[in-house]
Motif scaffolding. Structure first.
Motif, PDB file in Angstrom:
ATOM      1  N   VAL A  90      50.541 -69.484 -29.169  1.00 16.21           N
ATOM      2  CA  VAL A  90      50.137 -69.629 -30.575  1.00 16.21           C
ATOM      3  C   VAL A  90      48.667 -69.273 -30.690  1.00 16.21           C
ATOM      4  O   VAL A  90      47.907 -69.367 -29.727  1.00 16.21           O
ATOM      5  N   THR A  91      48.261 -68.878 -31.900  1.00 20.77           N
ATOM      6  CA  THR A  91      46.845 -68.624 -32.169  1.00 20.77           C
ATOM      7  C   THR A  91      46.227 -69.907 -32.689  1.00 20.77           C
ATOM      8  O   THR A  91      46.707 -70.496 -33.658  1.00 20.77           O
ATOM      9  N   GLY A 100      46.355 -74.516 -34.852  1.00 23.05           N
ATOM     10  CA  GLY A 100      45.170 -75.138 -34.271  1.00 23.05           C
ATOM     11  C   GLY A 100      44.891 -76.501 -34.872  1.00 23.05           C
ATOM     12  O   GLY A 100      44.550 -77.451 -34.160  1.00 23.05           O
ATOM     13  N   SER A 101      45.039 -76.598 -36.201  1.00 24.06           N
ATOM     14  CA  SER A 101      44.821 -77.886 -36.874  1.00 24.06           C
ATOM     15  C   SER A 101      45.821 -78.935 -36.410  1.00 24.06           C
ATOM     16  O   SER A 101      45.481 -80.111 -36.258  1.00 24.06           O
ATOM     17  N   GLU A 113      45.444 -69.749 -25.620  1.00 22.74           N
ATOM     18  CA  GLU A 113      46.351 -69.290 -26.664  1.00 22.74           C
ATOM     19  C   GLU A 113      47.526 -68.522 -26.065  1.00 22.74           C
ATOM     20  O   GLU A 113      48.672 -68.675 -26.513  1.00 22.74           O
ATOM     21  N   LEU A 156      42.647 -70.291 -33.193  1.00 21.96           N
ATOM     22  CA  LEU A 156      41.424 -70.062 -33.956  1.00 21.96           C
ATOM     23  C   LEU A 156      41.391 -68.638 -34.464  1.00 21.96           C
ATOM     24  O   LEU A 156      41.872 -67.710 -33.801  1.00 21.96           O
ATOM     25  N   THR A 157      40.848 -68.444 -35.639  1.00 22.65           N
ATOM     26  CA  THR A 157      40.572 -67.099 -36.138  1.00 22.65           C
ATOM     27  C   THR A 157      39.079 -66.847 -36.018  1.00 22.65           C
ATOM     28  O   THR A 157      38.262 -67.755 -36.213  1.00 22.65           O
ATOM     29  N   ARG A 158      38.717 -65.633 -35.643  1.00 25.16           N
ATOM     30  CA  ARG A 158      37.314 -65.291 -35.472  1.00 25.16           C
ATOM     31  C   ARG A 158      36.890 -64.395 -36.620  1.00 25.16           C
ATOM     32  O   ARG A 158      37.608 -63.459 -36.994  1.00 25.16           O
ATOM     33  N   GLN A 185      37.554 -70.444 -37.271  1.00 22.54           N
ATOM     34  CA  GLN A 185      38.310 -71.313 -38.170  1.00 22.54           C
ATOM     35  C   GLN A 185      39.631 -71.686 -37.515  1.00 22.54           C
ATOM     36  O   GLN A 185      40.264 -70.862 -36.851  1.00 22.54           O
ATOM     37  N   LEU A 186      40.059 -72.909 -37.700  1.00 24.40           N
ATOM     38  CA  LEU A 186      41.338 -73.365 -37.167  1.00 24.40           C
ATOM     39  C   LEU A 186      42.491 -72.731 -37.928  1.00 24.40           C
ATOM     40  O   LEU A 186      42.469 -72.641 -39.159  1.00 24.40           O
ATOM     41  N   THR A 187      43.501 -72.301 -37.198  1.00 27.61           N
ATOM     42  CA  THR A 187      44.745 -71.865 -37.820  1.00 27.61           C
ATOM     43  C   THR A 187      45.589 -73.100 -38.112  1.00 27.61           C
ATOM     44  O   THR A 187      45.216 -74.236 -37.759  1.00 27.61           O
ATOM     45  N   THR A 188      46.734 -72.911 -38.726  1.00 27.99           N
ATOM     46  CA  THR A 188      47.641 -74.034 -38.979  1.00 27.99           C
ATOM     47  C   THR A 188      48.044 -74.691 -37.662  1.00 27.99           C
ATOM     48  O   THR A 188      48.041 -75.925 -37.528  1.00 27.99           O
TER      49      THR A 188
END
Length: 288
Positions: free
Chosen positions: A46-47, A62-63, A41, A49-51, A57-60
């Protein structure tokens, strides 16, 4: 940083939805996995994943980047596989054959070639169109393909007729011999048309001239064809004169007009004439 390694970390976490599960999948502990994703990251800015208590969870971002990460990893695996193939085939003679040739013929080709040009022989089985592409691109040294076929600028040897035998479901009226017209009502199990358009059309014309106009059942190789015959769904042609399996009757030779027509193709940089002669000798050899 090792980009591919850290991309594997990211993809594993994204697919598992949990750092612990991803670590188990990768055979490592969770802390270095988490640190690896953080390094990725930081490099990308950019980020991904959120923990949280519910896992990762995938961020925008990440997706959006996950499909690209999967593609990069797949390309890397393909690259390594191709390098391995080149390393293992270094100095070897690479020959392609169509699936319609029996195992006996393939073994005969390999034996004759080794006698003519002692070396490691690597054999690949594929449809005619794929074999022509492989020889043209240099991935194969030569190949035994259907005739007729589009071969572009490749050199080609003599057309060889390999005898074929009729396979009929046990108990079917045609199993006792006689005219091919007795096969009416059965499909013809053979390689799909895309495997060799001209050869397929020639077979169709020949069967029609004999009074048959069958539905064709795609069968990529002898195993698929024999299975369809044993199930009572089709008849088939085989180049294996000694094939004996339950539920299938091997009839007399199908005749010269239904023989398998093949020829050897090679590029200008392909194997010497001695190899061509060895392959053609093997294809003409009669099984004792």
């Amino acid at each position: 940083m090792d980009l591919l390694r850290h991309l594997r970390f990211f993809v594993a976490v994204a697919e598992e939805g949990h750092f612990g599960s991803a670590a188990d999948r990768l055979g490592m502990t969770q802390p270095p996995l988490s640190q690896g994703v953080q390094r990725l990251e930081a490099r990308l800015g950019v980020t991904l994943l959120t923990r949280g208590s519910r896992g990762a969870q995938l961020t925008t971002a990440g997706s959006a980047l996950l499909p690209r990460a999967r593609d990069l990893l797949a390309d890397a695996e393909s690259f390594e596989a191709e390098a391995l193939r080149l390393r293992e085939s270094r100095g070897a003679l690479r020959i392609g054959v169509v699936p319609a040739l029996s195992d006996w013929h393939v073994a005969a080709v390999t034996t004759e070639v080794r006698g003519a040009a002692p070396s490691t022989v690597i054999t690949t089985t594929a449809p005619t169109a794929d074999l022509v592409d492989a020889v043209t691109s240099g991935r194969l040294d030569c190949a035994v393909v259907h005739h007729p076929a589009l071969i572009g600028t490749l050199d080609c040897g003599a057309v060889i007729r390999v005898p074929r035998w009729l396979l009929v479901p046990a108990g079917h009226p045609a199993a006792d011999g006689g005219s091919l017209r007795a096969l009416k009502g059965l499909a013809c199990a053979t390689a799909p048309r895309r495997h060799g358009t001209a050869a397929f059309d020639l077979l169709l014309d020949t069967l029609r001239a004999k009074g048959l106009d069958p539905v064709f059942l795609p069968a990529a190789d002898d195993r698929a064809a024999v299975t369809a015959v044993a199930a009572g769904r089709a008849f088939a042609l085989t180049t294996d004169p000694s094939l004996r399996v339950p539920g299938v009757v091997r009839g007399p030779a199908a005749g010269d007009d239904l023989a398998l027509r093949v020829r050897l193709v090679r590029s200008e940089a392909g194997p010497p004439d001695a190899v061509v002669a060895a392959v053609e000798t093997a294809l003409r050899r009669e099984r004792s």
